[in-house]
Design a protein around this motif. Sequence first.
Motif, PDB file in Angstrom:
ATOM      1  N   THR A  44       0.916  -0.989   0.541  1.00  0.00           N
ATOM      2  CA  THR A  44       0.752   0.077  -0.044  1.00  0.00           C
ATOM      3  C   THR A  44       1.265   1.115  -0.280  1.00  0.00           C
ATOM      4  O   THR A  44       1.722   1.227   1.179  1.00  0.00           O
ATOM      5  N   ILE A  45       0.557   1.999  -1.604  1.00  0.00           N
ATOM      6  CA  ILE A  45       1.310   2.950  -0.812  1.00  0.00           C
ATOM      7  C   ILE A  45       0.093   4.152  -1.133  1.00  0.00           C
ATOM      8  O   ILE A  45      -0.167   4.920  -2.164  1.00  0.00           O
ATOM      9  N   CYS A  46       0.097   5.211   0.549  1.00  0.00           N
ATOM     10  CA  CYS A  46      -1.309   6.258   0.308  1.00  0.00           C
ATOM     11  C   CYS A  46      -0.741   6.442   1.839  1.00  0.00           C
ATOM     12  O   CYS A  46      -0.196   6.676   2.637  1.00  0.00           O
ATOM     13  N   MET A  47      -1.017   8.039   1.361  1.00  0.00           N
ATOM     14  CA  MET A  47      -0.863   9.037   3.289  1.00  0.00           C
ATOM     15  C   MET A  47      -1.853   8.202   4.157  1.00  0.00           C
ATOM     16  O   MET A  47      -1.511   9.026   5.002  1.00  0.00           O
ATOM     17  N   GLU A  48      -2.688   7.768   3.561  1.00  0.00           N
ATOM     18  CA  GLU A  48      -3.894   7.998   4.529  1.00  0.00           C
ATOM     19  C   GLU A  48      -3.616   6.276   4.990  1.00  0.00           C
ATOM     20  O   GLU A  48      -4.176   6.451   6.322  1.00  0.00           O
ATOM     21  N   ALA A  49      -3.350   5.693   5.153  1.00  0.00           N
ATOM     22  CA  ALA A  49      -3.480   4.364   5.251  1.00  0.00           C
ATOM     23  C   ALA A  49      -2.007   3.992   4.783  1.00  0.00           C
ATOM     24  O   ALA A  49      -1.295   3.317   3.401  1.00  0.00           O
ATOM     25  N   ARG A  50      -1.543   2.411   6.093  1.00  0.00           N
ATOM     26  CA  ARG A  50      -0.048   1.933   5.177  1.00  0.00           C
ATOM     27  C   ARG A  50       0.098   0.245   4.893  1.00  0.00           C
ATOM     28  O   ARG A  50       0.393  -0.717   4.869  1.00  0.00           O
ATOM     29  N   SER A  51      -1.705  -0.037   5.120  1.00  0.00           N
ATOM     30  CA  SER A  51      -1.587  -1.219   4.635  1.00  0.00           C
ATOM     31  C   SER A  51      -3.311  -1.790   3.902  1.00  0.00           C
ATOM     32  O   SER A  51      -4.204  -0.549   4.557  1.00  0.00           O
ATOM     33  N   ILE A  52      -3.728  -1.920   3.488  1.00  0.00           N
ATOM     34  CA  ILE A  52      -5.351  -2.703   3.326  1.00  0.00           C
ATOM     35  C   ILE A  52      -6.009  -2.597   4.874  1.00  0.00           C
ATOM     36  O   ILE A  52      -7.088  -2.090   4.744  1.00  0.00           O
ATOM     37  N   ASN A  53      -5.633  -3.463   5.793  1.00  0.00           N
ATOM     38  CA  ASN A  53      -6.259  -3.688   6.516  1.00  0.00           C
ATOM     39  C   ASN A  53      -6.049  -2.044   7.460  1.00  0.00           C
ATOM     40  O   ASN A  53      -8.031  -1.853   7.954  1.00  0.00           O
ATOM     41  N   GLN A  54      -5.398  -1.142   7.196  1.00  0.00           N
ATOM     42  CA  GLN A  54      -5.545   0.179   7.744  1.00  0.00           C
ATOM     43  C   GLN A  54      -6.143   0.723   7.501  1.00  0.00           C
ATOM     44  O   GLN A  54      -7.481   2.009   7.950  1.00  0.00           O
ATOM     45  N   LEU A  55      -6.694   0.935   6.250  1.00  0.00           N
ATOM     46  CA  LEU A  55      -7.793   1.514   5.253  1.00  0.00           C
ATOM     47  C   LEU A  55      -9.108   0.633   5.508  1.00  0.00           C
ATOM     48  O   LEU A  55      -9.900   1.493   5.110  1.00  0.00           O
ATOM     49  N   HIS A  56      -9.361  -0.521   5.672  1.00  0.00           N
ATOM     50  CA  HIS A  56     -10.442  -0.491   6.032  1.00  0.00           C
ATOM     51  C   HIS A  56     -10.705   0.066   7.726  1.00  0.00           C
ATOM     52  O   HIS A  56     -12.054   0.047   7.434  1.00  0.00           O
ATOM     53  N   ASP A  57      -9.749  -0.323   8.256  1.00  0.00           N
ATOM     54  CA  ASP A  57     -10.290   0.811   9.083  1.00  0.00           C
ATOM     55  C   ASP A  57     -10.994   1.997   9.205  1.00  0.00           C
ATOM     56  O   ASP A  57     -11.693   2.271  10.475  1.00  0.00           O
TER      57      ASP A  57
END
Length: 250
Positions: A44-57
């Motif tokens: 995951t390359i995203c300023m709002e989340a470091r992983s798919i799981n964190q984006l899910h949260d």
Amino acid sequence: MKRISFVVLSLCFMLVGRAQEKTTLDLSANSCCRFQVTYNDVKTICMEARSINQLHDLYNMDVCSYYNLTQYDTELKRKFFANSEDGKALLETMKNMKTSSEAKRHYYIFPFSANMGWDKAYNLKTKTFDFGYSIDETGFLPVNGYLNFPQFAIKCTPKVKQVVQKRQGTDRASYLTTIKIPMTESEALAIEEHIDNLALAVQFTIQGWGETKRKINLGGAVFITTACVKAVSPKMYIIDKNTNEIYFEL
């Protein structure tokens, strides 16, 4: 007269040169979120989340999981923290980050070199570029009408077809998946000639979430749960993975 002819000729050469230049896809971190397949993971390359799981949260407004606040390890503790001033402040921050994430373009990047040696070539019979890869059962989210990728199910144009073969191992299953992208022979030739430097890039918008579970035995029944994304795509590209130049789009 010669001077005018020279100027006109120069302009023509400049226009031809520009026409031959490829446009590039903007994949900068401040304008998009990227999910890139590696040999054994989805990075995951995203300023709002470091992983798919964190984006899910983030999308589920799960404050304790997003910030990894492991001290709140029961539902009661999490409820009291959520109602505290600190909990409310963090929740407000998360709402702003979710809004920021939703405003960005999202891309799923699958380098052709990361498909573990499966097919990636033009099919003369079907007039499609066939790209094969294997998905472990923990990352395979079957959704009717969607294309399956590791940890993603994306609804793309119906012009792109998919073939899936389930392979059962001794302790787990995998899915040999081939997507078939229609294109001309000349388009496919340029892709085949640069295949090791290219990647599939699927633009998408998150629709929702799913999860897969795999049962393992560690002195008792234990489940490995993997978060997966359901999405819809307006555009699919084949790009140079280093320069982001676009070789093909659909």
